[in-house]
Scaffold this active site. Structure first.
Site, PDB file in Angstrom:
ATOM      1  N   ASP A 143       0.716  -1.592   0.397  1.00 48.30           N
ATOM      2  CA  ASP A 143      -0.092   0.065  -0.082  1.00 48.30           C
ATOM      3  C   ASP A 143       1.277   1.584   0.126  1.00 48.30           C
ATOM      4  OD1 ASP A 143      -2.754  -1.120  -0.166  1.00 48.30           O
ATOM      5  OD2 ASP A 143      -3.090  -0.899   1.921  1.00 48.30           O
ATOM      6  N   ARG A 186       0.721   4.935  16.868  1.00 50.95           N
ATOM      7  CA  ARG A 186      -0.546   5.620  15.769  1.00 50.95           C
ATOM      8  C   ARG A 186       0.900   7.039  16.357  1.00 50.95           C
ATOM      9  NH1 ARG A 186       0.665   2.186  12.012  1.00 50.95           N
ATOM     10  NH2 ARG A 186      -1.545   0.924  11.884  1.00 50.95           N
ATOM     11  N   SER A 199      -5.831  -8.492   7.798  1.00 50.80           N
ATOM     12  CA  SER A 199      -4.854  -7.226   8.471  1.00 50.80           C
ATOM     13  C   SER A 199      -4.532  -7.274   9.877  1.00 50.80           C
ATOM     14  CB  SER A 199      -6.363  -6.285   8.254  1.00 50.80           C
ATOM     15  OG  SER A 199      -5.370  -4.678   8.802  1.00 50.80           O
TER      16      SER A 199
HETATM   17  N1  ARG Z   1      -8.972  -2.394  16.169  1.00 52.29           N
HETATM   18  C1  ARG Z   1      -7.302  -1.613  16.977  1.00 52.29           C
HETATM   19  C2  ARG Z   1      -6.961  -0.249  17.260  1.00 52.29           C
HETATM   20  O1  ARG Z   1      -8.063   0.027  16.522  1.00 52.29           O
HETATM   21  C3  ARG Z   1      -6.167  -2.350  16.029  1.00 52.29           C
HETATM   22  C4  ARG Z   1      -6.569  -2.239  14.718  1.00 52.29           C
HETATM   23  C5  ARG Z   1      -5.423  -2.594  13.746  1.00 52.29           C
HETATM   24  N2  ARG Z   1      -5.008  -2.328  12.443  1.00 52.29           N
HETATM   25  C6  ARG Z   1      -4.703  -2.358  11.680  1.00 52.29           C
HETATM   26  N3  ARG Z   1      -4.075  -1.734  10.836  1.00 52.29           N
HETATM   27  N4  ARG Z   1      -4.646  -4.145  11.151  1.00 52.29           N
HETATM   28  O2  ARG Z   1      -6.712  -0.384  17.890  1.00 52.29           O
END
Ligand code: ARG
Length: 431
Positions: A21, A101, A182
């Site tokens: 990506d 993040r 994912s």
């Molecule tokens: N649901 C979790 C969160 O929002 C994990 C997100 C995972 N992200 C991913 N790109 N698989 O913190």
């Protein structure tokens, strides 16, 4: 809409994972907006080959590829504060992705400033929490920057499209088969979603898990470990002092070997969707358990209660992308103060999928054997209990005399009617 007359020749810094990506995004940002692309990659524990990622970024058309080993920063400024706060989203998720993040956003902002860029980009889609976290963090740290998220706006490609697009431009295409899920991972855990996991009734298949063994296949013999904390921060494992990164790595390996740290959760995303998430977070699960057990011993009842309420708020704030907020600084100051006495050791037993606290000790323990004992050496004043109960129960006795809430004729909720009481009644008399 973005005005390509303004963007042509401008620099944009892209948060780059090295995946398909974001590699395609490098070329797409160049071709669509005329940007010069600088990539920025942070290793929070899962990036094995930073040099390889740099090479790939350049092959994808980046003019410069910045990489950071940010693991120590991640542990010290993100993971430990979250652990001290007891931050578990909706009671369970230790927030690995959500904690990563804001740090990746900080690296992005720092790089943009160094490069004199007015634009930054990330590879989040328009449906998840991660876009919110990136956008809010960048907004809080550098409101003057414009954020572009190609996968959310404009770069709508299927995986096949992306592969064709990449091949046509000499961008390296992954040789390994794409995971049916994912996945996002860092030191604090692995987050897995999508694919067959979207059926909330279906048990997660074996191939979902990479860090933890099936509890059924874990060693039959339990493993006991001792974790030492200083002011709420884990500092020793089985008596040996160690830095945060290796300590977390060791606990991930140990916990994983014993099948500890699997979480299967339906959670409320910020964007209003309920989603099914699988997490593997052995170290985070063990450390939260141990940290809490130590707090049970050293915090007063009131601190403990306040802190538990605050923990939910703290977790929400992290999950919702509000790391860089004043409110967070205020909550963190409270949490920091509560950790003054959170020093001591916790014994944890790992066995076939569970971690259980089996022992604890602390120089600041409020637990007193002399007060607690039912055996010899009891110093608790039993007589004083009578007076205490007399005063504590005063309002109940007073109300009973005047309002008869629980009497046979009461219609109050939970009051048991006389007919029910007599139905089950038997009595015998001494002959
Ligand atoms: N649901 C979790 C969160 O929002 C994990 C997100 C995972 N992200 C991913 N790109 N698989 O913190």
């Amino acid at each position: 809409m973005i005005d390509t007359k303004k963007t042509a020749g401008q620099t944009i810094v892209l948060a780059y994972s090295g995946g398909l990506d974001t590699s395609v995004a490098v070329a797409w940002l160049r071709e669509t907006y005329g940007f010069e692309v600088v990539t920025c990659t942070g290793n929070l524990g899962s990036v094995k080959d930073l040099a390889g990622i740099q090479r790939k970024a350049i092959q994808s058309g980046a003019k410069k590829a910045i990489v950071h080993d940010a693991r120590e920063t991640f542990v010290r400024f993100f993971l430990w504060p979250a652990l001290q706060a007891g931050a578990l989203y909706e009671g369970r998720y230790p927030l690995a992705t959500a904690l990563g993040r804001p740090l990746l956003a900080k690296l992005l902002v720092d790089a943009a400033r160094e490069e004199g860029a007015r634009y930054v980009a990330h590879g989040s889609t328009g449906k998840g929490n991660d876009q919110v976290r990136f956008d809010l963090a960048v907004g809080a740290l550098a409101p003057e920057l414009t954020v572009i998220a190609p996968l959310r706006s404009g770069m709508h490609m299927t995986r096949e499209d992306e592969i064709d697009y990449a091949k046509a431009r000499g961008i390296p295409v992954p040789v390994t088969k794409k995971s049916p899920y994912s996945v996002d991972e860092n030191l604090w855990g692995r987050s897995i979603e999508a694919g067959v996991l979207e059926d909330p009734w279906g048990a997660p298949p074996r191939d979902v898990f990479q860090w933890t063994v099936d509890p059924d296949e874990a060693p039959a013999k339990p493993k006991e470990i001792v974790i030492g904390f200083r002011e709420g921060i884990p500092v020793t494992l089985d008596g040996a002092a160690g830095d945060g990164v290796p300590l977390i790595e060791k606990l991930n390996a140990l916990g994983g070997k014993h099948g500890v740290g699997r979480i299967d959760q339906i959670e409320n995303r910020l964007v209003g969707i309920k989603s099914r998430e699988i997490y593997e977070a052995p170290a985070a699960v063990i450390l939260h358990l141990a940290h809490r057990a130590l707090e049970d011993m050293v915090l007063s009842k009131e601190s403990h209660r306040s802190k538990a309420r605050m923990a939910d708020e703290y977790a929400d704030l992290i999950y919702n992308g509000l790391w860089f907020s004043a409110h967070h600084q205020d909550l963190a100051a409270f949490v920091r103060s509560t950790q003054r006495f959170v020093t001591g050791e916790i014994r944890v037993r790992l066995h076939r999928g569970t971690a259980a606290v089996v022992g604890r000790r602390s120089e600041h323990s409020l637990y007193s054997t002399a007060l607690a004992t039912y055996g010899k050496g009891d110093t608790f004043d039993h007589q004083a209990a009578e007076g205490f109960i007399g005063v504590f129960g005063l309002p109940l006795r007073n109300q009973s005399r005047t309002q008869a809430l629980w009497g046979p004729d009461s219609e109050a909720t939970l009051a048991i009617p006389k007919t029910v009481m007599t139905r089950g009644r038997t009595a015998t008399k001494r002959p």
